[in-house]
Scaffold this active site. Structure first.
Site, PDB file in Angstrom:
ATOM      1  N   HIS A  84      -2.953   6.179   4.332  1.00 25.52           N
ATOM      2  CA  HIS A  84      -1.538   6.454   4.563  1.00 25.52           C
ATOM      3  C   HIS A  84      -1.195   7.840   3.986  1.00 25.52           C
ATOM      4  O   HIS A  84      -1.671   8.210   2.907  1.00 25.52           O
ATOM      5  CB  HIS A  84      -0.660   5.428   3.847  1.00 25.52           C
ATOM      6  CG  HIS A  84      -0.782   4.029   4.379  1.00 25.52           C
ATOM      7  ND1 HIS A  84      -1.363   3.710   5.583  1.00 25.52           N
ATOM      8  CD2 HIS A  84      -0.356   2.844   3.835  1.00 25.52           C
ATOM      9  CE1 HIS A  84      -1.295   2.403   5.775  1.00 25.52           C
ATOM     10  NE2 HIS A  84      -0.708   1.859   4.731  1.00 25.52           N
ATOM     11  N   CYS A  87       0.811  -1.229   0.000  1.00 20.51           N
ATOM     12  CA  CYS A  87       0.000   0.000   0.000  1.00 20.51           C
ATOM     13  C   CYS A  87       0.844   1.279   0.000  1.00 20.51           C
ATOM     14  O   CYS A  87       0.503   2.255  -0.672  1.00 20.51           O
ATOM     15  CB  CYS A  87      -0.961  -0.001   1.185  1.00 20.51           C
ATOM     16  SG  CYS A  87      -0.255  -0.654   2.697  1.00 20.51           S
TER      17      CYS A  87
HETATM   18  N1  NAP Z   1      -4.486  -3.777   5.292  1.00 20.00           N
HETATM   19  C1  NAP Z   1      -3.860  -3.206   4.263  1.00 20.00           C
HETATM   20  O1  NAP Z   1      -3.855  -1.982   4.069  1.00 20.00           O
HETATM   21  C2  NAP Z   1      -3.131  -4.045   3.283  1.00 20.00           C
HETATM   22  C3  NAP Z   1      -2.653  -3.427   2.140  1.00 20.00           C
HETATM   23  C4  NAP Z   1      -1.983  -4.192   1.202  1.00 20.00           C
HETATM   24  C5  NAP Z   1      -1.832  -5.532   1.416  1.00 20.00           C
HETATM   25  N2  NAP Z   1      -2.313  -6.119   2.549  1.00 20.00           N
HETATM   26  C6  NAP Z   1      -2.122  -7.560   2.683  1.00 20.00           C
HETATM   27  O2  NAP Z   1      -3.379  -8.207   2.612  1.00 20.00           O
HETATM   28  C7  NAP Z   1      -3.384  -9.364   3.456  1.00 20.00           C
HETATM   29  C8  NAP Z   1      -4.551  -9.324   4.436  1.00 20.00           C
HETATM   30  O3  NAP Z   1      -4.541  -8.128   5.159  1.00 20.00           O
HETATM   31  P1  NAP Z   1      -5.759  -7.666   6.071  1.00 20.00           P
HETATM   32  O4  NAP Z   1      -5.360  -6.338   6.533  1.00 20.00           O
HETATM   33  O5  NAP Z   1      -7.074  -7.840   5.380  1.00 20.00           O
HETATM   34  O6  NAP Z   1      -5.676  -8.751   7.295  1.00 20.00           O
HETATM   35  P2  NAP Z   1      -6.824  -9.267   8.287  1.00 20.00           P
HETATM   36  O7  NAP Z   1      -7.849  -8.223   8.535  1.00 20.00           O
HETATM   37  O8  NAP Z   1      -6.088  -9.823   9.446  1.00 20.00           O
HETATM   38  O9  NAP Z   1      -7.531 -10.475   7.488  1.00 20.00           O
HETATM   39  C9  NAP Z   1      -6.866 -11.661   7.165  1.00 20.00           C
HETATM   40  C10 NAP Z   1      -7.756 -12.558   6.316  1.00 20.00           C
HETATM   41  O10 NAP Z   1      -7.005 -13.679   5.884  1.00 20.00           O
HETATM   42  C11 NAP Z   1      -7.717 -14.879   6.234  1.00 20.00           C
HETATM   43  N3  NAP Z   1      -6.783 -15.961   6.515  1.00 20.00           N
HETATM   44  C12 NAP Z   1      -5.808 -15.998   7.438  1.00 20.00           C
HETATM   45  N4  NAP Z   1      -5.158 -17.185   7.389  1.00 20.00           N
HETATM   46  C13 NAP Z   1      -5.741 -17.900   6.405  1.00 20.00           C
HETATM   47  C14 NAP Z   1      -5.521 -19.197   5.868  1.00 20.00           C
HETATM   48  N5  NAP Z   1      -4.557 -20.005   6.326  1.00 20.00           N
HETATM   49  N6  NAP Z   1      -6.313 -19.608   4.844  1.00 20.00           N
HETATM   50  C15 NAP Z   1      -7.277 -18.801   4.361  1.00 20.00           C
HETATM   51  N7  NAP Z   1      -7.547 -17.565   4.841  1.00 20.00           N
HETATM   52  C16 NAP Z   1      -6.777 -17.124   5.846  1.00 20.00           C
HETATM   53  C17 NAP Z   1      -8.520 -14.489   7.452  1.00 20.00           C
HETATM   54  O11 NAP Z   1      -9.598 -15.412   7.598  1.00 20.00           O
HETATM   55  P3  NAP Z   1     -10.226 -15.838   9.031  1.00 20.00           P
HETATM   56  O12 NAP Z   1     -11.413 -14.946   9.255  1.00 20.00           O
HETATM   57  O13 NAP Z   1     -10.619 -17.245   8.791  1.00 20.00           O
HETATM   58  O14 NAP Z   1      -9.164 -15.680  10.061  1.00 20.00           O
HETATM   59  C18 NAP Z   1      -8.979 -13.101   7.038  1.00 20.00           C
HETATM   60  O15 NAP Z   1     -10.050 -13.200   6.137  1.00 20.00           O
HETATM   61  C19 NAP Z   1      -2.003  -9.398   4.105  1.00 20.00           C
HETATM   62  O16 NAP Z   1      -1.182 -10.210   3.305  1.00 20.00           O
HETATM   63  C20 NAP Z   1      -1.538  -7.965   4.023  1.00 20.00           C
HETATM   64  O17 NAP Z   1      -0.147  -7.846   4.017  1.00 20.00           O
HETATM   65  C21 NAP Z   1      -2.974  -5.414   3.475  1.00 20.00           C
END
Ligand code: NAP
Length: 362
Positions: free
Chosen positions: A248, A135
């Site tokens: 951000h 991001c």
């Molecule tokens: N937040 C941002 O601004 C941002 C920006 C760019 C990239 N990202 C990337 O996007 C990803 C997710 O970020 P987030 O902020 O959305 O995190 P989050 O709110 O913690 O959500 C994580 C998600 O991943 C699922 N998950 C975790 N382990 C899993 C597994 N083994 N198999 C299938 N699903 C699984 C979780 O499902 P459950 O409900 O089952 O736990 C939940 O739906 C990360 O890789 C992060 O680096 C985030």
């Protein structure tokens, strides 16, 4: 709502219950990507739960396993690097094209790393996995592209002020709880970060590397070079987590090859797709995190000459964007839109087979 377009796709969201995954569902609906079917996948923690999706009713969350991708055309992954490393190749093997939000594939030379309006042509050579940039890198790229194309860029120094939404849903809850604890005179408890984030600024995002930078800072260095096709671009970054919920903000200093005035830079930024200039300091007008939240645009302001660079080749400016939308979900859906519009949903080698005489029928 189920699509009625002549070409309509089965789309899966992996990590559908997370901060980015939920935004992806929202953006898929807003942008009306032609979908016949929408599948929501997550871990065993959420499998079996239902998610209400406007126009589609309640969709049951399924456990993400290799077989989940049978019959899926496009999968938007946002479930962490480990899940992407394991499941993205399984999905690609089954004919599904993955747009991955994690850092797992970004620097793999065989995987395009794409900002929709900056390097969409890189989608031409995908082999089933496409990476969405980090991001903090994403929002820098459209204004940087404008400068690269007009005057060339030699060096950039970026300091980031990053929202807790970048860490995921649990960090949003933790900041809310620390704000409440502060108001009620209770002790503030830190679980997500090594220190309390409420009313603080943490110069620590992701893990520390041997060179003293954090992995988040190094992503800005390496991803910028790959997206802009400038392998020798000199970049330095300090990434700071601040107690902002969403969006951000970034202070950017760029050394250009040829001179450029702030006025010309504002014109270039304003002419760039997806960029809005907000730059009227006399009237307190400049980009703000709270105002950018909920938008797919990149906001640029405080454009000024950097007098520490000679010959009018230095520019300083402030860039703000919603990290969950343009920084993650919206760019992923925009990539899907480009794939659909250009007929690139299938991997390059399969398209070549179809195009070649005697190739497999489409
Ligand atoms: N937040 C941002 O601004 C941002 C920006 C760019 C990239 N990202 C990337 O996007 C990803 C997710 O970020 P987030 O902020 O959305 O995190 P989050 O709110 O913690 O959500 C994580 C998600 O991943 C699922 N998950 C975790 N382990 C899993 C597994 N083994 N198999 C299938 N699903 C699984 C979780 O499902 P459950 O409900 O089952 O736990 C939940 O739906 C990360 O890789 C992060 O680096 C985030």
């Amino acid at each position: 709502m189920p699509g009625t377009s002549p070409e309509s796709f089965t789309v899966a969201v992996v990590g559908a219950t997370g901060a980015v995954g939920r935004t992806m569902i929202q953006v898929l609906l807003e942008k009306r990507l032609p979908m016949t079917s929408l599948r929501l996948l997550a871990s065993s923690r959420s499998a079996g739960r239902t998610v209400a999706v406007e126009g589609w009713g309640d969709i049951t969350v399924e456990l993400a396993v290799p077989e989940s991708f049978e019959g899926v055309d496009i999968a938007l992954f946002s479930a962490g690097g480990g899940t992407s490393k394991e499941l993205a190749p399984e999905a690609a093997k089954r004919g599904c094209t993955v747009i991955d939000n994690s850092s797992a594939w970004r620097m793999d030379p065989s995987v395009p790393l794409v900002v929709s309006q900056v390097n969409p042509d890189d989608l031409e050579w995908h082999e089933g996995i496409i990476a969405n940039p980090n991001c903090s890198t994403m929002q820098l790229m459209p204004p940087l592209m404008a400068l690269r194309d007009a005057v060339g860029i030699e060096r950039m120094v970026v300091d980031t002020y990053q929202a807790v939404a970048g860490t995921g849903h649990k960090a949003i809850v933790e900041l809310e709880e620390q704000v409440k604890a502060h108001a009620e005179g209770r002790e503030k408890v830190a679980n997500v970060y090594p220190h309390v984030i409420g009313f603080n600024a943490l110069p620590h995002i992701d893990v520390f590397l041997d060179n003293g930078y954090t992995k988040e800072e190094w992503k800005v260095v390496t991803e910028s070079r790959k997206i802009l096709h400038l392998p020798d671009l000199r970049v330095s970054c300090t990434a700071v987590r601040v107690p902002v919920f969403v969006s951000h903000s970034e202070a950017v200093h760029v050394e250009t090859r040829n001179p450029i005035s702030p006025a010309r830079a504002r014109e270039l930024f304003a002419a760039t797709e997806g960029v809005v200039v907000q730059d009227d300091p006399a009237n307190d007008v400049y980009p703000l995190a709270m105002e950018a939240a909920g938008s797919d645009l990149v906001f640029v302001g405080r454009v000024r000459q950097d007098p520490s660079i000679p010959d009018g080749r230095g520019l300083a400016f402030w860039v703000v964007s919603d990290n969950l939308r343009k920084g993650a979900a919206s760019n992923a859906v925009e990539i899907a839109e480009v794939l659909v519009a250009r007929g690139l949903v299938r991997k390059a080698s399969e398209r070549a087979l179809v195009a070649a005489p005697g190739g497999r029928p489409a």
